[in-house]
Design an enzyme around this catalytic site. Structure first.
Site, PDB file in Angstrom:
ATOM      1  N   CYS A  37     -31.500 -19.560  25.464  1.00 33.01           N
ATOM      2  CA  CYS A  37     -30.176 -19.940  24.756  1.00 33.01           C
ATOM      3  C   CYS A  37     -30.204 -21.415  24.755  1.00 33.01           C
ATOM      4  CB  CYS A  37     -29.007 -19.630  25.781  1.00 33.01           C
ATOM      5  SG  CYS A  37     -27.339 -20.067  25.117  1.00 33.01           S
ATOM      6  N   CYS A 107     -29.289  -9.717  14.782  1.00 37.02           N
ATOM      7  CA  CYS A 107     -29.451 -10.931  13.834  1.00 37.02           C
ATOM      8  C   CYS A 107     -28.972 -12.178  14.154  1.00 37.02           C
ATOM      9  CB  CYS A 107     -28.780 -10.439  12.586  1.00 37.02           C
ATOM     10  SG  CYS A 107     -28.796 -11.406  11.112  1.00 37.02           S
TER      11      CYS A 107
END
Length: 128
Positions: A37, A107
Site C-alpha cells: 500500500c 483492477c
C-alpha cells in the site's frame, strides 16, 4: 503510519479517483516481488498473482490473505477494493470474466501501490 501523499495520490487513494488507463507505472510490470500500500506499506499483492488483462491497469487474480477488503461501490454496480489496514482506495474487483482459472480480476491503480523487489532469499526491497 500513513505516508505523505501528493495531490494526485490523494485524489486516487483518499477520494476514490482513478488513474487513466495504460498510464500507471505497474501496468506492464512483471518483476518478482510484492506490491504494498502506498499510504501505509501493508503488503497487498504478490507478483505471482499478477497477470496481463489488457484492461489498462495492473491486474491480480488473488491478494495476500487478509490484505484487501471489498466494499460496495457508490455506483451500486461494482465492488471497490481497499487496503484492509488503512482503507486506502485501490480500485475494483471483477468476477466472471474467465481471464484466469480463479475467474477474478483485481483492477488496481498503480498510484495506490509501491513495488518491492524480491531477492533470492525472499526478502523484499523497495524498487529504486
Amino acid at each position: 503510519m500513513n505516508k505523505e501523499l501528493n495531490e494526485f495520490e490523494r485524489f486516487v487513494i483518499e477520494n476514490k479517483g482513478t488513474e487513466r488507463p495504460y498510464t500507471g507505472e505497474y501496468n506492464e510490470h512483471f518483476s518478482p516481488g510484492r506490491y504494498v500500500c502506498k499510504r501505509c506499506s501493508a503488503p497487498l499483492y504478490s507478483s505471482e498473482h499478477k497477470f496481463e488483462s489488457h484492461c489498462g491497469w495492473p491486474a491480480f487474480d488473488d491478494e495476500i490473505p487478509g490484505a484487501v477488503e471489498r466494499v460496495p461501490d457508490a455506483d451500486g454496480r461494482r465492488t471497490e477494493i481497499v487496503c484492509a489496514n488503512c482503507k486506502a482506495h485501490l480500485g475494483h474487483v471483477f468476477e466472471g470474466e474467465y481471464l484466469t482459472e480463479k475467474n477474478l480480476r483485481h483492477c488496481v491503480n498503480s498510484v495506490s501501490m509501491v513495488f518491492e523487489s524480491a531477492d533470492e532469499q525472499g526478502n523484499y526491497h523497495p524498487a529504486e
